[in-house]
Design a protein around this motif. Structure first.
Motif, short mmCIF file in Angstrom:
data_model
loop_
_atom_site.label_atom_id
_atom_site.label_comp_id
_atom_site.label_asym_id
_atom_site.label_seq_id
_atom_site.Cartn_x
_atom_site.Cartn_y
_atom_site.Cartn_z
N ASP A 200 0.84 -1.21 0.00
CA ASP A 200 0.00 0.00 0.00
C ASP A 200 0.87 1.25 0.00
OD1 ASP A 200 -2.03 -1.85 0.27
OD2 ASP A 200 -2.58 -1.26 2.30
N GLY A 201 1.92 1.25 0.83
CA GLY A 201 2.78 2.42 0.94
C GLY A 201 3.46 2.77 -0.36
N VAL A 202 3.83 1.75 -1.14
CA VAL A 202 4.43 2.00 -2.45
C VAL A 202 3.41 2.66 -3.38
CG1 VAL A 202 5.41 0.92 -4.51
CG2 VAL A 202 6.13 0.17 -2.23
N PHE A 203 2.19 2.13 -3.39
CA PHE A 203 1.15 2.72 -4.23
C PHE A 203 0.86 4.16 -3.82
CE2 PHE A 203 -3.34 3.78 -4.92
CZ PHE A 203 -3.35 3.79 -6.30
N TYR A 204 0.74 4.41 -2.51
CA TYR A 204 0.45 5.77 -2.06
C TYR A 204 1.56 6.73 -2.47
CZ TYR A 204 -2.95 3.45 1.03
OH TYR A 204 -3.98 2.70 1.54
N GLY A 205 2.81 6.28 -2.35
CA GLY A 205 3.94 7.13 -2.73
C GLY A 205 3.92 7.45 -4.22
N CYS A 206 3.66 6.42 -5.03
CA CYS A 206 3.58 6.65 -6.48
C CYS A 206 2.44 7.60 -6.81
CB CYS A 206 3.37 5.32 -7.21
SG CYS A 206 4.77 4.18 -7.12
N ARG A 207 1.28 7.34 -6.25
CA ARG A 207 0.10 8.16 -6.57
C ARG A 207 0.31 9.63 -6.20
NH1 ARG A 207 -5.39 6.53 -3.64
NH2 ARG A 207 -4.25 7.40 -1.87
N ALA A 208 0.89 9.86 -5.03
CA ALA A 208 1.11 11.24 -4.60
C ALA A 208 2.15 11.96 -5.45
CB ALA A 208 1.56 11.25 -3.13
N ALA A 209 3.10 11.20 -5.98
CA ALA A 209 4.20 11.81 -6.73
C ALA A 209 3.86 12.07 -8.20
CB ALA A 209 5.43 10.92 -6.65
N ILE A 210 2.93 11.31 -8.77
CA ILE A 210 2.71 11.33 -10.22
C ILE A 210 2.50 12.74 -10.80
CG2 ILE A 210 1.02 10.70 -12.01
CD1 ILE A 210 0.83 7.95 -10.58
N PRO A 211 1.58 13.56 -10.27
CA PRO A 211 1.37 14.85 -10.93
C PRO A 211 2.60 15.75 -10.92
CG PRO A 211 0.16 14.72 -8.85
CD PRO A 211 0.67 13.36 -9.14
N HIS A 212 3.45 15.58 -9.94
CA HIS A 212 4.64 16.42 -9.83
C HIS A 212 5.79 15.87 -10.69
CE1 HIS A 212 2.27 18.14 -6.69
NE2 HIS A 212 2.18 16.96 -6.11
N LEU A 213 5.89 14.55 -10.78
CA LEU A 213 6.88 13.95 -11.67
C LEU A 213 6.54 14.20 -13.13
CD1 LEU A 213 7.38 10.52 -9.86
CD2 LEU A 213 8.89 12.51 -9.76
N GLU A 214 5.26 14.29 -13.44
CA GLU A 214 4.85 14.58 -14.81
C GLU A 214 5.36 15.95 -15.25
OE1 GLU A 214 0.85 13.86 -17.51
OE2 GLU A 214 0.65 14.16 -15.35
N LYS A 215 5.41 16.88 -14.32
CA LYS A 215 5.89 18.23 -14.64
C LYS A 215 7.38 18.26 -14.92
CE LYS A 215 2.38 20.49 -11.75
NZ LYS A 215 2.17 21.27 -10.50
N THR A 216 8.14 17.38 -14.25
CA THR A 216 9.59 17.41 -14.36
C THR A 216 10.16 16.31 -15.25
OG1 THR A 216 9.83 16.04 -12.36
CG2 THR A 216 9.84 18.44 -12.06
N GLY A 217 9.29 15.43 -15.76
CA GLY A 217 9.80 14.28 -16.51
C GLY A 217 10.60 13.36 -15.61
N GLY A 218 10.10 13.17 -14.41
CA GLY A 218 10.84 12.43 -13.39
C GLY A 218 10.63 10.93 -13.45
N SER A 219 11.06 10.26 -12.38
CA SER A 219 10.98 8.80 -12.36
C SER A 219 10.71 8.28 -10.96
CB SER A 219 12.27 8.17 -12.90
OG SER A 219 13.33 8.34 -11.99
N ILE A 220 10.25 7.05 -10.93
CA ILE A 220 9.96 6.33 -9.70
C ILE A 220 10.85 5.09 -9.66
CG2 ILE A 220 8.22 4.97 -8.45
CD1 ILE A 220 6.09 6.78 -9.81
N VAL A 221 11.43 4.84 -8.49
CA VAL A 221 12.14 3.57 -8.27
C VAL A 221 11.57 2.94 -7.01
CG1 VAL A 221 14.33 2.38 -8.01
CG2 VAL A 221 14.23 4.52 -9.32
N ASN A 222 11.06 1.73 -7.13
CA ASN A 222 10.50 1.00 -6.00
C ASN A 222 11.48 -0.07 -5.54
OD1 ASN A 222 8.05 2.44 -6.23
ND2 ASN A 222 7.33 1.02 -7.81
#
Length: 254
Positions: free
Chosen positions: A114-136
């Motif tokens: 759950d914590g991984v999903f919550y972290g991804c979900r919260a980060a998505i709109p901000h990573l979209e602005k920067t062309g960022g990435s997620i590492v789990n």
């Protein structure tokens, strides 16, 4: 090497082990780093050796979606953007499935999946602005089963396929999503095991490189996956396991 100069990185589970090593790695490469975890004192100790103007700590339980949202807001308030989200926080439970309680099962799922999903979900709109990435942080325990670890196996297996699904959903939005899959690593979570020499011998016999993993070795792969050097890598499960997963399980001959 400053691959992350002027980049902002959140690392959860940063109070020790792989998370702490990852925060140090990103900081050495020039990033502004937010260390997140449940215990403020541990975070402060790890942050003490990092550049204060480029470092912040934030106590948060990743099992609580409101706390994860607040973490991301706090990082944006401090640094103004988000470029990399490292979802590393997790716990472990060992036991037979018929003796694993509801509370134990839910605690592992809440922290590790759950914590991984919550972290991804919260980060998505901000990573979209920067062309960022997620590492789990997944695990070799998410790509194969272990004896007496059904809850942990299920949670880490969920992280593996969640990572793949997010890579599909987010690729056209400019966000890469990958995971590392470490084998036995020398951390606080495994400290008791490290003192059990016969047990460690069994592990190292199965690992082609003949030793357990160090947190800095996982951190290096996380940094690679988040960096421009991995610009065409998404949906990957990178084994950091000394060759363990290369085996079909049969014993060495001779």
């Amino acid at each position: 090497m400053e691959r992350f100069k002027e980049k902002v990185v959140i690392v959860t589970g940063a109070g020790s082990g792989i998370g702490a090593a990852t925060a140090r790695r990103f900081s050495r490469e020039g990033a502004m780093v937010a260390l997140a975890g449940r215990t403020a004192d541990k975070l402060e100790r790890e942050a003490a050796g990092l550049p204060p103007l480029r470092t912040m700590t934030h106590a948060a339980d990743v099992a609580d979606p409101r706390a994860v949202d607040a973490l991301v807001r706090a990082v944006l308030d401090r640094f103004g953007q988000l470029d990399v989200m490292v979802n590393n926080a997790g716990i472990h439970h060992s036991g037979q499935p018929d003796t694993t309680t509801d509370d134990q099962w839910r605690a592992v799922m809440a922290a590790d999946l759950d914590g991984v999903f919550y972290g991804c979900r919260a980060a998505i709109p901000h990573l979209e602005k920067t062309g960022g990435s997620i590492v789990n942080t997944a695990s070799v325990s998410g790509t194969g089963g272990d004896w007496g670890m059904s809850a942990y196996n299920a949670a880490k297996g969920g992280v593996v396929n969640l990572t793949r699904a997010l890579a599909l959903d987010l690729g056209r939005r400019g966000i890469r999503v990958n995971a590392v899959c470490p084998s036995l690593t020398r951390t606080g979570m495994t400290a008791d095991m490290m003192h059990d020499e016969p047990l460690i011998a069994k592990f190292t016999e199965r690992i082609p490189l003949g030793r357990v993993c160090e947190p800095d070795e996982v951190a290096a792969v996380i940094a690679f996956l988040a960096s421009p050097d991995a610009s065409f890598v998404t949906g990957a499960m990178v084994a950091v396991d000394g060759g363990l997963s290369a085996s079909n399980g049969q014993p060495a001959q001779g």
